[in-house]
Enzyme design. Structure first.
Site, short mmCIF file in Angstrom:
data_model
loop_
_atom_site.label_atom_id
_atom_site.label_comp_id
_atom_site.label_asym_id
_atom_site.label_seq_id
_atom_site.Cartn_x
_atom_site.Cartn_y
_atom_site.Cartn_z
N SER A 94 -1.26 -3.75 10.10
CA SER A 94 -0.81 -4.61 9.15
C SER A 94 0.40 -5.17 9.40
O SER A 94 1.38 -4.55 10.13
CB SER A 94 -0.77 -3.80 7.79
OG SER A 94 -1.96 -3.31 7.36
N HIS A 119 -10.57 -2.74 11.37
CA HIS A 119 -9.57 -3.64 10.96
C HIS A 119 -9.21 -4.71 11.93
O HIS A 119 -8.28 -4.78 12.56
CB HIS A 119 -8.21 -2.73 11.15
CG HIS A 119 -7.02 -3.35 10.14
ND1 HIS A 119 -5.86 -2.73 10.35
CD2 HIS A 119 -6.77 -4.10 9.23
CE1 HIS A 119 -4.92 -3.35 9.43
NE2 HIS A 119 -5.51 -4.23 8.79
N LYS A 132 -9.60 -2.70 1.48
CA LYS A 132 -9.14 -1.50 2.56
C LYS A 132 -10.15 -0.50 2.17
O LYS A 132 -10.51 0.26 3.04
CB LYS A 132 -7.77 -1.16 2.38
CG LYS A 132 -6.96 -2.28 2.88
CD LYS A 132 -6.96 -2.68 4.30
CE LYS A 132 -5.93 -3.90 4.47
NZ LYS A 132 -6.05 -4.38 5.77
N CYS A 178 1.22 -7.58 11.72
CA CYS A 178 1.60 -7.82 13.13
C CYS A 178 1.10 -8.95 13.51
O CYS A 178 0.91 -9.31 14.84
CB CYS A 178 1.00 -6.54 13.87
SG CYS A 178 1.73 -5.03 13.90
N ARG A 217 2.84 -11.67 -0.70
CA ARG A 217 1.53 -12.33 0.10
C ARG A 217 0.98 -13.85 -0.80
O ARG A 217 1.28 -13.85 -1.60
CB ARG A 217 0.37 -11.30 -0.12
CG ARG A 217 0.75 -9.95 0.50
CD ARG A 217 0.18 -9.69 1.65
NE ARG A 217 0.37 -8.67 2.40
CZ ARG A 217 0.07 -8.14 3.49
NH1 ARG A 217 -1.09 -8.87 4.02
NH2 ARG A 217 0.47 -6.89 4.10
N TYR A 260 -1.42 -3.68 -6.86
CA TYR A 260 -1.26 -4.50 -5.68
C TYR A 260 -2.17 -4.32 -4.42
O TYR A 260 -2.28 -3.29 -4.10
CB TYR A 260 0.43 -4.32 -5.33
CG TYR A 260 0.95 -5.54 -4.40
CD1 TYR A 260 1.11 -6.98 -5.00
CD2 TYR A 260 1.32 -5.18 -3.02
CE1 TYR A 260 1.46 -7.95 -4.31
CE2 TYR A 260 1.75 -6.25 -2.27
CZ TYR A 260 1.93 -7.58 -2.81
OH TYR A 260 2.27 -8.59 -2.07
N ARG A 265 0.97 -1.14 0.21
CA ARG A 265 0.03 -0.08 0.15
C ARG A 265 0.93 1.40 -0.06
O ARG A 265 2.09 1.33 0.74
CB ARG A 265 -0.78 0.15 1.35
CG ARG A 265 -2.00 -1.00 1.13
CD ARG A 265 -2.81 -0.89 2.37
NE ARG A 265 -2.20 -0.94 3.59
CZ ARG A 265 -1.79 -0.38 4.36
NH1 ARG A 265 -1.75 0.80 4.43
NH2 ARG A 265 -0.95 -1.06 5.52
O1 SAT Z 1 -3.73 -3.36 2.58
S1 SAT Z 1 -3.38 -4.44 2.16
O2 SAT Z 1 -4.58 -5.25 1.63
O3 SAT Z 1 -2.37 -4.53 0.90
C1 SAT Z 1 -2.28 -5.43 3.36
C2 SAT Z 1 -2.41 -4.71 4.60
O4 SAT Z 1 -1.83 -3.66 4.60
O5 SAT Z 1 -3.15 -4.99 5.48
MN MN Z 2 -4.84 -5.55 7.26
#
Ligand code: SAT
Ligand code: MN
Length: 593
Positions: A261, A239, A219, A263, A378, A210, A69
């Protein structure tokens, strides 16, 4: 196709602007999926993995500039900048649309425009919403098919006059007559856009292919736009992972947990308890939509249908359930590719086979300081395939939530677990989550501590101060004893560079403690920051850890907390309108030391 006039008109309007060579309405079928994947394999943008090792699975490599991101290019476009608030990038909707129209014009030249109708949430649930995404990326189509309920069923729900969240996406790489495509078409970072329009509930994304930048159900929709819907309609889009936990007596509860993200949400969501007799099952690993039920409790659904998980360090040791989930029907991006067309990454549990290609498609040099798999590489895999998927994962009503956990990566100060005294105190805890930055976003310095309230810093679609108020208000909508209990956890505390808590499977011990606290078991005592486990409150049997070690990982140091509370105060000061309850809660904690 569809008789939905609004949808047909919208698709036609955008077809004129984007100017694709053809339009493909996605039905979500296996045949369609296979056709798209086959085309990607023959054009060289996908590799089919070894059918004997990873059946029906594929491998992709992105461009260097497109690996995560990009928060600096993510905008909340509300009419009033105040409605984006101090934690978001704001741009005027009018100006942004003018600017983006210029880049959208002709953006799909030479490509197919896919029309993807999808449901976020179980089909037909009153908690679900329909979206339609346009994209020129076949990669996005095959990923959205796993991550959402994509295709005809969503279109059927939409019917003749249903409404949908319109999502527009282009990789921004039109092809002129005769021009050869590249393996991963996209734009340079500064030409990418991820825009949310909260007032008109629209999503416009450009230039990236991506993850959260391009799979717009995730998101952009299920968090940024849904958080706005939640505020307007009185529910929560968060989240958070959702898991079910069953004790040795067969009693079951559901827990939701927010972490930034990368974690370990996926790891916790499918943790295998190390304590005998306990069981954990997975409802979701990233997002929870929660509404009050008729019984006054908070009920949650996972709007997603798959996992988009961080690959490195996933192994039979760290997360066997994830490892087993990704053995088939899985898409891998930016990991290593072995000579026999299998995938490899750091922490997989065995040595890198000779001749493996790294994520940049170079033969991997084991002596190199660079990893073979990109740190934000991923897997994308269907949730139904998870060995411990919860029987209620697709249940339209969702599951009742007994506890909410907040956490981040903190090497210091924050103890392993503590419990909020009440809802408002819990909201304060959520608002003050800080975390050391991970590689899930480009352009941030890894390891730096940043405030990440509710793990929603990159995902709240409106003013974070108003969001805090919404949480406070939600606490007034039902009886106190029906609200979930709130906890703060920290698996990442260190001393002399070493983790004080083993984490992974052992985190089930903390979940068991949370479970017992939800039954009001007398295993907690008061501390200045909230309730903490009594000595012996957390089961450490069989662990190489003493009660003395537990004291260390639970230590609450007055001087450190003065620092922490002044960080909190500084953070609150960036808000022009912060709920007064939060300052009151902060003062209470200060006064209790
Ligand atoms: O936002 S993503 O789906 O690329 C992954 C994340 O940050 O949790
Ligand atoms: Mn996430």
């Amino acid at each position: 196709m569809t008789q939905n006039v609004k949808l047909l008109e919208w698709v036609n309007y955008w077809k004129e602007i984007l100017n694709p060579k053809s339009v493909h309405w996605c039905d979500g079928s296996e045949t369609e999926n296979q056709m798209i994947l086959d085309n990607m394999v023959s054009s060289g943008s996908a590799v089919k993995l070894n059918e004997d090792i990873k059946p029906n699975s594929y491998y992709f490599q992105t461009d260097d500039s497109d690996v995560a991101r990009i928060e600096s290019r993510t905008f909340i476009c509300s009419n009033d900048p105040k409605d984006a608030g101090p934690t978001n990038n704001w741009e005027s909707p009018k100006k942004m649309k003018e600017e983006m129209m210029k880049v959208y014009r002709g953006a799909m030249k030479g490509r197919t425009m896919y029309v993807m109708p999808f449901s976020m949430g179980p089909l037909g649930s009153d908690k679900s919403y329909i979206g339609v995404q346009l994209t020129d990326s076949p990669y996005v189509v095959v990923h959205m098919r796993i991550m959402t309920r994509l295709g005809k069923a969503a279109l059927d729900i939409l019917g003749k006059d249903g409404t949908f969240i319109p999502c527009i996406h282009s990789v921004g790489y039109p092809l002129e007559e005769g021009q050869k495509d590249v393996k991963w078409p996209c734009c340079p970072i500064e030409e990418k856009y991820i825009c949310q329009f909260p007032e008109t509930k629209e999503i416009w994304s450009f230039g990236s292919g991506y993850g959260g930048n391009a799979l717009l159900g995730k998101k952009s929709f299920a968090l940024r736009i849904a958080s706005v819907l939640g505020k307007e309609e009185g529910w929560l889009a968060e989240h958070m992972l959702i898991l079910g936990i069953t004790n040795p007596k067969g009693e079951k509860k559901y827990v939701a947990a927010a972490f930034p993200s990368a974690c370990g949400k996926t790891n916790l969501a499918m943790v295998i308890p190390t304590i005998p007799g306990w069981k954990v099952e997975t409802v979701g690993d990233d997002i929870a939509w929660m509404k009050f039920g008729k019984d006054g409790r908070l009920w949650a659904v996972n709007p997603e249908n798959g996992f988009f998980g961080v690959v490195p360090q996933t192994s039979m040791d760290t997360n066997p359930n994830a490892f087993l989930t990704i053995q088939k029907n899985t898409l891998f991006t930016n990991v290593g590719l072995t000579p026999n067309n299998d995938v490899w990454w750091e922490g997989i549990g065995y040595d890198c086979p000779e001749g493996t290609l790294d994520w940049k498609n170079k033969v991997y040099d084991k002596t190199s300081s660079q990893p073979c798999a990109q740190s934000n590489s991923r897997f994308t895999t269907p949730i139904a395939q998870c060995p411990v998927v919860d029987p209620a994962y697709d249940e339209p009503n969702g599951v009742p939530i007994s506890a909410i956990l907040f956490g981040g990566r903190r090497q210091t100060i924050i103890p392993l677990i503590y419990e909020a005294k009440d809802w408002n105190h819990g909201v304060m805890i959520g608002s003050l989550i800080g975390s050391e930055i991970t590689s899930a976003a480009i352009g941030l310095k890894e390891g730096d501590l940043r405030n990440d309230p509710f793990a929603m810093k990159p995902f709240c679609g409106y003013n974070m101060g108003d969001y805090f108020q919404h949480w406070i208000d939600m606490g007034k909508k039902t009886d106190k004893d029906k609200l979930p209990k709130i906890f703060c956890v920290n698996w990442f505390r260190k001393e002399n560079g070493k983790f004080l808590w083993p984490g992974y499977g052992e985190n089930s011990r903390i979940l068991a403690y949370v479970f017992d606290r939800c039954n009001d078991e007398d295993i907690a005592i008061d501390s200045p920051i909230g309730k903490i486990p009594k000595p012996g409150g957390i089961n450490i049997e069989g662990l190489d850890i003493t009660e003395k070690d537990m004291e260390k990982v639970m230590r609450i140091d007055k001087k450190e907390w003065e620092e922490e509370l002044s960080r909190a105060e500084n953070f609150y000061n960036i808000f022009t309108h912060l709920p007064k309850e939060l300052r009151q809660e902060l003062k209470k904690i200060k006064d209790s030391f």
